[in-house]
Design an enzyme around this catalytic site. Structure first.
Site, mmCIF file in Angstrom:
data_model
loop_
_atom_site.group_PDB
_atom_site.id
_atom_site.type_symbol
_atom_site.label_atom_id
_atom_site.label_comp_id
_atom_site.label_asym_id
_atom_site.label_seq_id
_atom_site.Cartn_x
_atom_site.Cartn_y
_atom_site.Cartn_z
ATOM 1 N N GLY A 23 52.144 39.126 -41.501
ATOM 2 C CA GLY A 23 51.431 39.002 -42.775
ATOM 3 C C GLY A 23 50.051 39.633 -42.798
ATOM 4 C CG HIS A 45 64.130 57.200 -46.956
ATOM 5 N ND1 HIS A 45 64.320 55.842 -47.049
ATOM 6 C CD2 HIS A 45 62.939 57.360 -46.342
ATOM 7 C CE1 HIS A 45 63.278 55.224 -46.503
ATOM 8 N NE2 HIS A 45 62.435 56.118 -46.069
HETATM 9 C C1 BG6 Z 1 59.055 56.277 -44.858
HETATM 10 C C2 BG6 Z 1 58.906 57.236 -43.720
HETATM 11 O O1 BG6 Z 1 60.231 55.523 -44.710
HETATM 12 O O2 BG6 Z 1 59.107 56.997 -46.080
HETATM 13 C C3 BG6 Z 1 57.657 58.074 -43.900
HETATM 14 O O3 BG6 Z 1 58.822 56.511 -42.497
HETATM 15 C C4 BG6 Z 1 57.667 58.756 -45.243
HETATM 16 O O4 BG6 Z 1 57.545 59.048 -42.865
HETATM 17 C C5 BG6 Z 1 57.938 57.737 -46.354
HETATM 18 O O5 BG6 Z 1 56.399 59.356 -45.432
HETATM 19 C C6 BG6 Z 1 58.129 58.446 -47.685
HETATM 20 O O6 BG6 Z 1 58.171 57.475 -48.705
HETATM 21 P P1 BG6 Z 1 57.713 57.839 -50.187
HETATM 22 O O7 BG6 Z 1 58.022 56.610 -50.964
HETATM 23 O O8 BG6 Z 1 56.258 58.173 -50.120
HETATM 24 O O9 BG6 Z 1 58.544 59.018 -50.593
#
Ligand code: BG6
EC number: 1.1.1.49
Length: 484
Positions: free
Chosen positions: A18, A240
């Site tokens: 936290g 992602h």
């Molecule tokens: C994270 C990665 O999961 O996603 C980072 O560990 C990356 O390296 C980030 O910068 C990107 O997230 P967003 O929401 O900024 O596109």
């Protein structure tokens, strides 16, 4: 348009870790914004738990600084920061020992939704799960929330899943991929399955190829140790980009419910072919006037970890056989821009003759920034002089179309935390999905390690290494420009 806030029941939310970075940057400011939107009913409480010795007053001070620094989201309709802070407390808790657990348990109420956010490194997941169980805090109404990195490879992901499964049922485990919480990522499903227009064309018969780009301008400074051990493949592609690919490629689920959606995503991952090494380009940013190089950032002068990756993938199923999916992502690129582009085939025959040129419709879904969609359609170039064709975009900026409501959409973390409280797992990764993604990723990483592959250097502020352009050029295609 009136913003709709769906009420939730009162809840107890414990944030392990936290006082950490994620809690301060994302979780706590996000909770404050949900409070402001009227989504934190009377009787809800947020408990910070970490090893640091701290009183609840000191923690509230830290929370109020975090909210000021990382976004209070403008005016707060539902109350004041002080009213929010009254719901916040802190218990010094040792994840690896038993200190603090009895006190923490004393704060929990019966018959209330309990969410335990593991905002800590994965090496502590097992300790936390075991203690929640042993101290009698894991009720049937309890949920745990875990973050990536969810394993480093298939073996470690399996071990993590097995550890959590000892104490929690899969329906209680919420694995966050924050991309699934992004407004436009969910819009992908709305666009595909809410419109008649696209779905009949959404297959290899009509789609020439699909491009998925997640470009960032930031480097890896500050996270060097983690990143150098992961690289773009583990940090971005395995999770992602894989999720984006699934949403673009999956079959329509019968219902928008957690297992129906996740079953379809899993089928896509399992149908992904292995990628030939000629179809993978790895890059690493160099340095110069614009700042330190990747190797300087991670303080590893011999690093072979990629900060950029591009690849051509195929999905072996009836819908997509023959349609390539080109993925790319990288750090220190020209612009921060994430986009999915569905590039349709040319019309089978041109009635306009060679001068008119050949054209392709492109549906581009812009994830960030400037969320929106464009559809390039072909029209006649205005003026006399025969029939020449031109591509023009039908442009829909969500900010323009929806007005202030688009601006006010909750950020990914806010939405996902509220889904945890509601008990809706649709936007969370199931254990088998994560394992399937690693099962596809691992052999690719092992193959380049076995070849001692050295990533190509690219200039910061560019679109990545030349070889990534060649990956497309060889196929007579080209990447869409990365524009801010
Ligand atoms: C994270 C990665 O999961 O996603 C980072 O560990 C990356 O390296 C980030 O910068 C990107 O997230 P967003 O929401 O900024 O596109």
């Amino acid at each position: 348009m009136v913003s709709r806030v769906i009420p939730v029941d009162p809840f107890d939310l414990v944030i392990f870790g936290g006082t950490g970075d994620l809690a301060r940057r994302k979780i706590l400011p996000g909770l404050f914004r949900r409070f402001c939107a009227g989504q934190m009913p009377e009787g809800s409480q947020i408990i910070g738990a970490a090893r640091s010795e701290m009183t609840s007053d000191e923690y509230r001070e830290m929370v109020s600084e975090a909210v000021a620094e990382f976004g209070s989201g403008g005016t707060c309709e539902a109350g004041t920061l002080e009213a929010f802070l009254q719901r916040v407390s802190y218990v010094t808790t040792d994840a690896r020992g038993d200190d603090g657990w009895v006190e923490l348990n004393g704060k929990m109420r019966d018959d209330t939704v309990r969410a335990f956010y593991f905002s800590v490194g994965p090496s502590l997941f097992g300790d936390l799960a075991e203690r929640l169980h042993r101290f009698g805090m894991a009720t049937p109404e309890s949920r745990i929330v875990v973050e990536k990195p969810f394993g480093h490879d298939l073996e470690t992901a399996r071990a993590l899943n097995a550890t959590l499964a000892q104490h929690f049922h899969e329906t209680q485990i919420y694995r966050i991929d924050h991309y699934l919480g992004k407004e436009t990522v969910q819009n992908l499903m709305a666009v595909r399955f809410g419109n008649m227009l696209f779905e009949p064309l959404w297959n290899s018969q009509y789609v020439d190829h699909i491009q998925i780009t997640v470009a960032e301008t930031v480097g890896v400074g500050g996270r060097g140790t983690y990143y150098d051990n992961s690289g773009a493949m583990r940090d971005m592609v395995q999770n992602h980009l894989m999720q984006l690919l699934c949403l673009i490629a999956m079959e329509p689920p019968a219902k928008f419910d957690p297992d129906a959606v996740r079953d379809e995503k899993l089928k896509v991952i399992r149908a992904l072919e292995s990628v030939d090494w000629h179809h993978i380009v790895r890059g690493q940013y160099g340095g110069g006037e614009n700042g330190p190089s990747y190797r300087e950032d991670v303080e590893n002068p011999k690093s072979r970890t990629e900060s950029f990756i591009a690849m051509k993938c195929h999905i072996s199923n009836w819908r997509w056989a023959g349609t390539p999916f080109y993925l790319r992502t990288g750090k220190r690129l020209k612009a921060r821009a994430s986009e999915i582009a569905v590039v349709f085939k040319e019309a089978p025959h041109s009635i306009f003759g060679a001068d008119a040129g050949r054209h392709r419709n492109v549906l581009a879904i812009r994830l960030q920034p400037n969320e929106g969609m464009t559809l390039d359609v072909t029209i006649k170039e205005p003026g006399p002089g025969g029939m020449r064709l031109l591509d023009v975009p039908l442009d829909m900026s969500f900010a323009e179309a929806l007005g202030p409501e688009a601006e006010e959409a909750p950020d990914a973390y806010e939405r996902l935390i509220m889904d945890v409280i509601r008990g809706n797992q649709t936007l969370f990764m199931r254990g088998d999905e994560v394992e399937a993604a690693w099962a596809w990723t691992d052999p690719l990483i092992e193959a380049w390690q076995a070849r001692n592959d050295v990533p190509k250097t690219y200039d910061p502020g560019s679109s990545g290494p030349e070889d990534a352009l060649m990956l497309m050029h060889r196929d007579g295609r080209k990447w869409r420009e990365v524009k801010p």
